[in-house]
Design an enzyme around this catalytic site. Structure first.
Site, PDB file in Angstrom:
ATOM      1  N   SER A 152      30.322 -95.149  15.630  1.00  0.00           N
ATOM      2  CA  SER A 152      28.978 -95.642  16.027  1.00  0.00           C
ATOM      3  C   SER A 152      27.990 -96.116  14.694  1.00  0.00           C
ATOM      4  O   SER A 152      27.798 -95.284  14.053  1.00  0.00           O
ATOM      5  CB  SER A 152      28.394 -94.684  17.033  1.00  0.00           C
ATOM      6  N   LYS A 178      31.397 -99.348  17.607  1.00  0.00           N
ATOM      7  CA  LYS A 178      30.208 -99.366  18.412  1.00  0.00           C
ATOM      8  C   LYS A 178      28.766 -99.777  17.861  1.00  0.00           C
ATOM      9  O   LYS A 178      28.779 -99.360  16.605  1.00  0.00           O
ATOM     10  CB  LYS A 178      30.139 -98.045  19.138  1.00  0.00           C
ATOM     11  N   LYS A 180      24.788-100.429  17.586  1.00  0.00           N
ATOM     12  CA  LYS A 180      23.374-100.131  18.366  1.00  0.00           C
ATOM     13  C   LYS A 180      22.733-101.643  18.522  1.00  0.00           C
ATOM     14  O   LYS A 180      22.742-102.200  17.443  1.00  0.00           O
ATOM     15  CB  LYS A 180      22.668 -99.039  17.603  1.00  0.00           C
ATOM     16  N   ASP A 205      25.583-100.334  22.563  1.00  0.00           N
ATOM     17  CA  ASP A 205      24.680 -99.283  23.195  1.00  0.00           C
ATOM     18  C   ASP A 205      23.438 -99.515  22.691  1.00  0.00           C
ATOM     19  O   ASP A 205      23.097 -99.716  21.803  1.00  0.00           O
ATOM     20  CB  ASP A 205      25.220 -98.073  22.309  1.00  0.00           C
ATOM     21  N   GLU A 230      26.806 -99.894  26.752  1.00  0.00           N
ATOM     22  CA  GLU A 230      26.288 -98.468  26.989  1.00  0.00           C
ATOM     23  C   GLU A 230      24.808 -98.344  27.308  1.00  0.00           C
ATOM     24  O   GLU A 230      24.161 -98.993  26.457  1.00  0.00           O
ATOM     25  CB  GLU A 230      26.641 -97.672  25.832  1.00  0.00           C
ATOM     26  N   ASP A 255      25.343 -93.282  29.428  1.00  0.00           N
ATOM     27  CA  ASP A 255      25.411 -91.940  28.713  1.00  0.00           C
ATOM     28  C   ASP A 255      24.001 -91.104  29.105  1.00  0.00           C
ATOM     29  O   ASP A 255      24.135 -90.418  30.119  1.00  0.00           O
ATOM     30  CB  ASP A 255      24.970 -92.685  27.129  1.00  0.00           C
ATOM     31  N   LYS A 279      28.846 -85.939  26.791  1.00  0.00           N
ATOM     32  CA  LYS A 279      28.357 -85.095  25.488  1.00  0.00           C
ATOM     33  C   LYS A 279      28.114 -83.850  26.150  1.00  0.00           C
ATOM     34  O   LYS A 279      27.304 -83.766  27.166  1.00  0.00           O
ATOM     35  CB  LYS A 279      26.793 -85.940  25.036  1.00  0.00           C
ATOM     36  N   GLY A 307      28.632 -88.653  20.849  1.00  0.00           N
ATOM     37  CA  GLY A 307      28.303 -87.717  19.733  1.00  0.00           C
ATOM     38  C   GLY A 307      26.921 -87.857  19.417  1.00  0.00           C
ATOM     39  O   GLY A 307      26.079 -88.871  20.063  1.00  0.00           O
TER      40      GLY A 307
END
Ligand code: OSB
Ligand code: MG
Length: 387
Positions: A152, A178, A180, A205, A230, A255, A279, A307
């Site tokens: 990520s 991934k 952000k 995400d 996400e 998430d 998670k 994570g």
């Protein structure tokens, strides 16, 4: 030890009910090798509450993923320490505990505070598995000896700096990248990364940064063959997510919105998402994480392990969880060195060239604490003993 000698249980039952003699909450301070920026903020140093449980000379360790401020979820370091000291730990020290599920049941009457509860379930799982000579993966019915992993990558100052990060991690073998995103750091960023990384698995995400008013804007992401988007919308929304999912070709993965197995089943049934990440901290422990895993499997939806920038203890639990059969997508389980110059365990986690992390086979988490280093970075400690 062969797993055939021990019947595998979904939630580990201790050989005999365990009377905990003490529970320690220890705060350690760790600095990331590179600051990590999301739509909600930037992290460079983490203060991590660790949980150590002792019973009959065996110890178990857990990690609490709450942050300084309530930006990812409502919980904070402060709320976790309060609820552990005043509610959760006294409840666990007051009675014998027969299983991880029994820990969950004992804590259930206290609402919320899932990250704090998870830290206790993790430590108990480690302790109970160690006392049985089983790895956690064996104890919960894990079926993989290696788990597929991704990385990520946070928001950078420039697109070029991000592309450099992407290529460096692809070269290390990570199976999925991934990114952000947030308004102002999305379509053009994804376009540039896609050009540099045309074939591989790529996802984004948003950590709740958008609203339904951004639907047309987000539809532009459909052009980049993303594995998923996400958590685009608010953490407490299922209905707008369903409307957005109907408008997008790209799968939505939830998430922040998924706190328990029932919520996972609802979200999939409503069409609020097609994928869910798990998670352990967000859902409150192994018991609920297994429930989410099963709810998704029933629905035909694969899961992956999220994570929270964990140190080696939380990471070891994530790897064990991700060895379950329905974790078929690469998780946010990166190498220790992606986060920390020195991890708190004696053998840091590594990512193999094929983009997998080996599932430890030793008892419990299968990792050993680097006690000297842990003492060096300890900034607070409270020990609770049985009455
Ligand atoms: O939303 O998945 C997230 C880190 C902190 C809080 C939330 C998230 C993340 C990550 C990093 O994406 C995952 C990791 O490498 O631990
Ligand atoms: Mg996320």
């Amino acid at each position: 030890m062969s797993s055939a000698a021990f019947p595998l249980t979904r939630t580990l039952t201790a050989a005999a009910p365990v009377r905990l003699s003490s529970i320690e909450v220890r705060l350690v301070s760790l600095t990331l090798v590179r600051p990590f920026e999301t739509s909600f903020g930037r992290t460079d140093t983490r203060t991590v509450p660790l949980v150590r449980m002792v019973a009959d000379g065996v110890e178990g360790w857990g990690e609490i993923v709450a942050d300084q401020e309530p930006l990812y979820s409502e919980e904070t370091l402060g709320t976790a320490q309060h609820v552990l000291a005043d509610c959760l730990i006294p409840a666990l020290l007051a009675r014998p505990l027969s299983s991880v599920e029994d820990v969950a049941a004992t804590l259930r009457r206290f609402k919320g505070h899932r990250m704090a509860k998870a830290g206790l379930e993790l430590a108990f799982m480690d302790l109970a598995a160690r006392s049985r000579g089983l790895s956690i993966s064996q104890a919960i019915g894990g079926t993989r000896d290696h788990v597929p992993v991704g990385v990520s990558l946070g928001i950078e100052k420039t697109i070029d700096a991000l592309v450099e990060q992407v290529l460096a991690h692809v070269a290390q073998g990570y199976q999925r990248i991934k990114l952000k995103i947030k308004p102002g750091w999305d379509v053009e960023v994804v376009r540039a990364v896609r050009e540099a990384y045309p074939q591989g698995l790529l996802s984004v995400d948003a950590n709740t940064a958008y609203t339904l008013a951004h639907t047309e804007h987000l539809r532009q992401l459909d052009a980049f063959d993303l594995l998923m988007i996400e958590q685009p919308l608010a953490h407490d929304d299922m209905v707008d997510h369903a409307a957005l999912q109907r408008a997008l070709r790209t799968d939505i993965c939830l998430d922040e919105s998924i706190l328990h197995a029932r919520g996972a089943a609802h979200a999939l049934a409503l069409g609020s998402c097609r994928l869910i990440n798990i998670k352990i901290g967000r859902v409150g422990g192994y018991t609920e994480a297994l429930g989410v895993h099963d709810a998704c499997q029933t629905h035909g939806a694969p899961v992956w392990c999220g994570g929270m920038l964990e140190c080696g203890i939380g990471r070891a639990h994530n790897v064990a969880l991700a060895s379950l059969p329905n974790f078929s997508l690469p998780g946010d389980i990166s190498a220790s060195k992606r986060y920390w110059a020195r991890d708190v365990i004696t053998t840091p986690f590594e990512v193999a060239p094929d983009g997998t992390v080996a599932v430890p086979t030793g008892p419990g988490t299968g990792v050993e604490i680097d006690h000297a280093f842990l003492d060096e970075i300890t900034v607070g400690r409270r020990v609770f003993t049985a009455p």
